[in-house]
Motif scaffolding. Structure first.
Motif, PDB file in Angstrom:
ATOM      1  N   HIS A 321      47.968  41.551  44.319  1.00 20.53           N
ATOM      2  CA  HIS A 321      47.018  40.290  44.161  1.00 20.53           C
ATOM      3  C   HIS A 321      47.089  39.776  45.464  1.00 20.53           C
ATOM      4  CE1 HIS A 321      45.797  41.686  40.409  1.00 20.53           C
ATOM      5  NE2 HIS A 321      47.458  42.039  39.674  1.00 20.53           N
ATOM      6  N   GLY A 322      48.048  40.061  46.114  1.00 18.35           N
ATOM      7  CA  GLY A 322      47.480  38.547  47.044  1.00 18.35           C
ATOM      8  C   GLY A 322      49.198  38.337  47.056  1.00 18.35           C
ATOM      9  N   PRO A 323      49.544  37.634  48.394  1.00 16.22           N
ATOM     10  CA  PRO A 323      50.699  36.121  48.782  1.00 16.22           C
ATOM     11  C   PRO A 323      49.895  35.242  47.701  1.00 16.22           C
ATOM     12  CG  PRO A 323      48.784  36.268  50.840  1.00 16.22           C
ATOM     13  CD  PRO A 323      48.976  37.363  49.663  1.00 16.22           C
ATOM     14  N   ASP A 324      48.956  34.209  47.157  1.00 17.46           N
ATOM     15  CA  ASP A 324      48.934  33.203  45.807  1.00 17.46           C
ATOM     16  C   ASP A 324      48.815  33.900  45.187  1.00 17.46           C
ATOM     17  OD1 ASP A 324      46.591  35.160  46.409  1.00 17.46           O
ATOM     18  OD2 ASP A 324      45.543  32.526  46.559  1.00 17.46           O
ATOM     19  N   ALA A 325      49.744  35.134  44.336  1.00 15.80           N
ATOM     20  CA  ALA A 325      48.756  35.760  42.831  1.00 15.80           C
ATOM     21  C   ALA A 325      49.623  35.261  42.187  1.00 15.80           C
ATOM     22  CB  ALA A 325      50.101  36.955  43.138  1.00 15.80           C
ATOM     23  N   ASP A 326      50.801  33.846  43.025  1.00 19.08           N
ATOM     24  CA  ASP A 326      51.060  32.774  41.650  1.00 19.08           C
ATOM     25  C   ASP A 326      50.432  31.821  41.251  1.00 19.08           C
ATOM     26  OD1 ASP A 326      51.996  31.518  43.677  1.00 19.08           O
ATOM     27  OD2 ASP A 326      53.840  31.446  42.986  1.00 19.08           O
ATOM     28  N   ARG A 327      48.845  31.878  41.493  1.00 19.06           N
ATOM     29  CA  ARG A 327      48.020  30.554  42.123  1.00 19.06           C
ATOM     30  C   ARG A 327      46.998  31.514  40.931  1.00 19.06           C
ATOM     31  NH1 ARG A 327      43.938  29.146  45.082  1.00 19.06           N
ATOM     32  NH2 ARG A 327      44.231  30.614  46.164  1.00 19.06           N
ATOM     33  N   PHE A 328      46.838  29.769  40.216  1.00 15.63           N
ATOM     34  CA  PHE A 328      45.756  30.088  38.823  1.00 15.63           C
ATOM     35  C   PHE A 328      44.558  30.311  39.708  1.00 15.63           C
ATOM     36  CE2 PHE A 328      42.837  28.843  35.517  1.00 15.63           C
ATOM     37  CZ  PHE A 328      42.960  29.925  34.630  1.00 15.63           C
ATOM     38  N   ASP A 329      43.485  30.890  39.615  1.00 17.55           N
ATOM     39  CA  ASP A 329      42.574  30.833  40.413  1.00 17.55           C
ATOM     40  C   ASP A 329      41.013  31.399  39.795  1.00 17.55           C
ATOM     41  OD1 ASP A 329      40.787  30.539  42.508  1.00 17.55           O
ATOM     42  OD2 ASP A 329      41.222  31.519  43.942  1.00 17.55           O
ATOM     43  N   ILE A 330      40.251  30.436  39.434  1.00 18.34           N
ATOM     44  CA  ILE A 330      39.769  31.703  37.953  1.00 18.34           C
ATOM     45  C   ILE A 330      38.260  32.188  39.417  1.00 18.34           C
ATOM     46  CG2 ILE A 330      39.195  30.264  36.496  1.00 18.34           C
ATOM     47  CD1 ILE A 330      37.831  28.361  37.488  1.00 18.34           C
ATOM     48  N   THR A 331      37.891  32.374  41.317  1.00 15.56           N
ATOM     49  CA  THR A 331      37.193  32.375  41.736  1.00 15.56           C
ATOM     50  C   THR A 331      37.989  33.565  42.826  1.00 15.56           C
ATOM     51  OG1 THR A 331      38.143  31.010  43.773  1.00 15.56           O
ATOM     52  CG2 THR A 331      35.832  30.192  42.470  1.00 15.56           C
ATOM     53  N   ARG A 332      38.842  33.960  41.820  1.00 20.10           N
ATOM     54  CA  ARG A 332      39.979  35.125  42.244  1.00 20.10           C
ATOM     55  C   ARG A 332      39.313  36.423  43.108  1.00 20.10           C
ATOM     56  NH1 ARG A 332      44.993  35.931  44.007  1.00 20.10           N
ATOM     57  NH2 ARG A 332      44.782  33.752  42.443  1.00 20.10           N
ATOM     58  N   THR A 333      38.890  36.953  43.881  1.00 25.64           N
ATOM     59  CA  THR A 333      38.244  38.523  44.497  1.00 25.64           C
ATOM     60  C   THR A 333      39.126  39.548  44.745  1.00 25.64           C
ATOM     61  OG1 THR A 333      38.345  37.536  46.751  1.00 25.64           O
ATOM     62  CG2 THR A 333      36.083  37.080  45.685  1.00 25.64           C
ATOM     63  N   ALA A 334      40.223  39.102  44.249  1.00 25.50           N
ATOM     64  CA  ALA A 334      41.163  40.185  44.529  1.00 25.50           C
ATOM     65  C   ALA A 334      40.419  41.946  44.334  1.00 25.50           C
ATOM     66  CB  ALA A 334      42.770  39.824  44.256  1.00 25.50           C
ATOM     67  N   THR A 335      41.109  42.737  44.860  1.00 24.26           N
ATOM     68  CA  THR A 335      40.006  43.894  44.681  1.00 24.26           C
ATOM     69  C   THR A 335      41.185  44.501  43.635  1.00 24.26           C
ATOM     70  OG1 THR A 335      41.731  44.913  45.990  1.00 24.26           O
ATOM     71  CG2 THR A 335      39.391  44.554  46.727  1.00 24.26           C
ATOM     72  N   ALA A 336      42.106  44.462  43.523  1.00 22.30           N
ATOM     73  CA  ALA A 336      42.926  44.622  42.057  1.00 22.30           C
ATOM     74  C   ALA A 336      42.852  44.244  40.806  1.00 22.30           C
ATOM     75  CB  ALA A 336      44.363  44.870  42.579  1.00 22.30           C
ATOM     76  N   LYS A 337      42.246  45.173  39.304  1.00 26.13           N
ATOM     77  CA  LYS A 337      41.910  44.233  38.615  1.00 26.13           C
ATOM     78  C   LYS A 337      43.445  44.451  37.733  1.00 26.13           C
ATOM     79  CE  LYS A 337      36.736  45.257  38.321  1.00 26.13           C
ATOM     80  NZ  LYS A 337      36.301  45.952  37.256  1.00 26.13           N
TER      81      LYS A 337
END
Length: 401
Positions: A321-337
């Motif tokens: 989920h990327g280096p900011d995985a601990d951040r709550f972000d409802i616009t997140r576009t990470a490829t891994a579900k």
């Protein structure tokens, strides 16, 4: 694993730094493993040499797991969660028709009606409590519990007791004697519900399950029916209860994210999915067992080892989920579900219903009370008992300024 539970995220980050798979000590000094990394967990959940059946649990088969062991029900309850292969498919087929996307969508008007009534109750509780009410008790709990019990044809008079008993069953710090008593009472209560529905069938899922036949003329056995009802009641409300609670906590702590969805720049469904990833309602779910010595992400898991699925850890795995995985972000576009609803043949059957209930509950709540906020600091909230569920015991809120 701490039987008393607590916030899992700091420990998860520490464990993940050491690898995607780790040995753990379960209550009673039982040796186990946990799969924490997103990629490793995804592989493990769908691996053909991983089973759910209790006969694959070496320590249980050898008589080393006592009756009062707090996780024993997870391992031994008859039903979908402990079935494999054709047996699992048979049980799942008998239940799945009630949880299709179409059938769940038909429930939307009822879910909306229940939600509207609960909002009135929340406002009333706050008015009686100097402006503060427990959102978990008055809103997040009665919605999924009421809906699943209505689906099953369970008398509302049983709901409080069913929630109390299911809480004891899923907690990992329940004393052995109390755990045995809670399991016995829960089974007896469910058996009485089955007896009542058999005597007076209705337009409900329990009546349908009693009468259901598969294409080969098969039907649920008595223990399978009780186990299936137990699964649907516990999983059908405990997880959604935690999901709604965690989403409200997250939005109150991240007002910028709440603004995005209120302004129409994001959807309530985005809030639900990000909450599932960021603060999974289930932290570590028991159990799966390798049917042979199995190497996952470079770590050997011996045959018959009880393995926990580390959903809360996988949700914040930076490799996925990327280096900011601990951040709550409802616009997140990470490829891994996220994997918080499972993966593979045991993917959560009730996922469409949980998503409907959570999105409906959140939209209605913040539409009615746009200024709703926590009544106590986040750090003062008491965490859920045990390491299976992941949430707080109470959520005091101020519905209006």
């Amino acid at each position: 694993m701490d039987p008393a539970g607590g916030c899992p995220h700091a420990d998860n980050a520490r464990l993940l730094a050491g690898g995607a798979v780790t040995p753990v000590v379960l209550p009673g000094e039982v040796e186990g493993m946990a799969v924490l990394g997103h990629g490793a967990l995804r592989e493990f959940l769908s691996h053909p040499d991983v089973a759910k059946g209790a006969r694959h649990f070496t320590a249980l088969a050898e008589g080393r797991i006592p009756d009062g062991w707090p996780l024993r029900t997870f391992a031994t309850v008859p039903g979908m969660t402990t079935a494999d292969g054709a047996d699992h498919r048979r049980l799942r087929t008998l239940v799945s028709s009630a949880f299709t996307a179409r059938r769940v969508e038909e429930l939307r008007p009822r879910v909306e009606a229940v939600t509207a009534g609960l909002l009135d109750g929340l406002a009333g509780a706050a008015a009686a409590g100097d402006g503060v009410a427990d959102l978990r008790r008055h809103y997040a709990l009665p919605l999924p519990l009421g809906v699943i019990c209505e689906l099953l044809g369970v008398d509302p008079a049983h709901q409080d007791r069913l929630h109390h008993l299911s809480g004891l069953v899923v907690a990992t710090d329940t004393e052995p004697a109390r755990a045995v008593a809670a399991n016995r009472e829960l089974v007896e209560l469910l058996a009485s519900i089955v007896t009542a529905r058999a005597a007076a069938p209705g337009d409900d899922l329990t009546s349908a399950l009693i009468a259901a036949h598969g294409e080969d003329g098969d039907r649920l056995t008595g223990p399978e029916l009780i186990g299936t009802l137990l699964l649907m009641i516990v999983a059908g409300h405990e997880t959604t209860l935690n999901l709604i609670t965690n989403a409200v906590r997250a939005l109150c702590a991240h007002r910028d994210q709440l603004a995005l969805v209120v302004e129409g720049r994001a959807a309530w469904a985005d809030v639900v999915e990000e909450t599932l990833r960021w603060d999974s309602p289930v932290s570590y779910f028991p159990f799966r067992y390798p049917t042979r010595d199995l190497t996952v992400d470079g770590t050997l898991i011996p045959r018959g080892t009880p393995v926990l699925a580390g959903y809360s850890a996988a949700g914040r795995d930076t490799e996925a989920h990327g280096p900011d995985a601990d951040r709550f972000d409802i616009t997140r576009t990470a490829t891994a579900k996220h994997l918080s609803l499972g993966h593979g043949p045991h993917y959560c059957l009730g996922a469409p219903l949980a998503r409907l209930e959570a999105t409906t509950a959140l939209e209605a709540l913040f539409t009615r009370f746009p200024d709703l906020d926590l009544a106590v600091p986040e750090e003062d909230l008491v965490r859920h008992a045990g390491f299976v569920g992941n949430s707080v015991r109470e959520l005091p809120v101020r519905p209006a300024c």
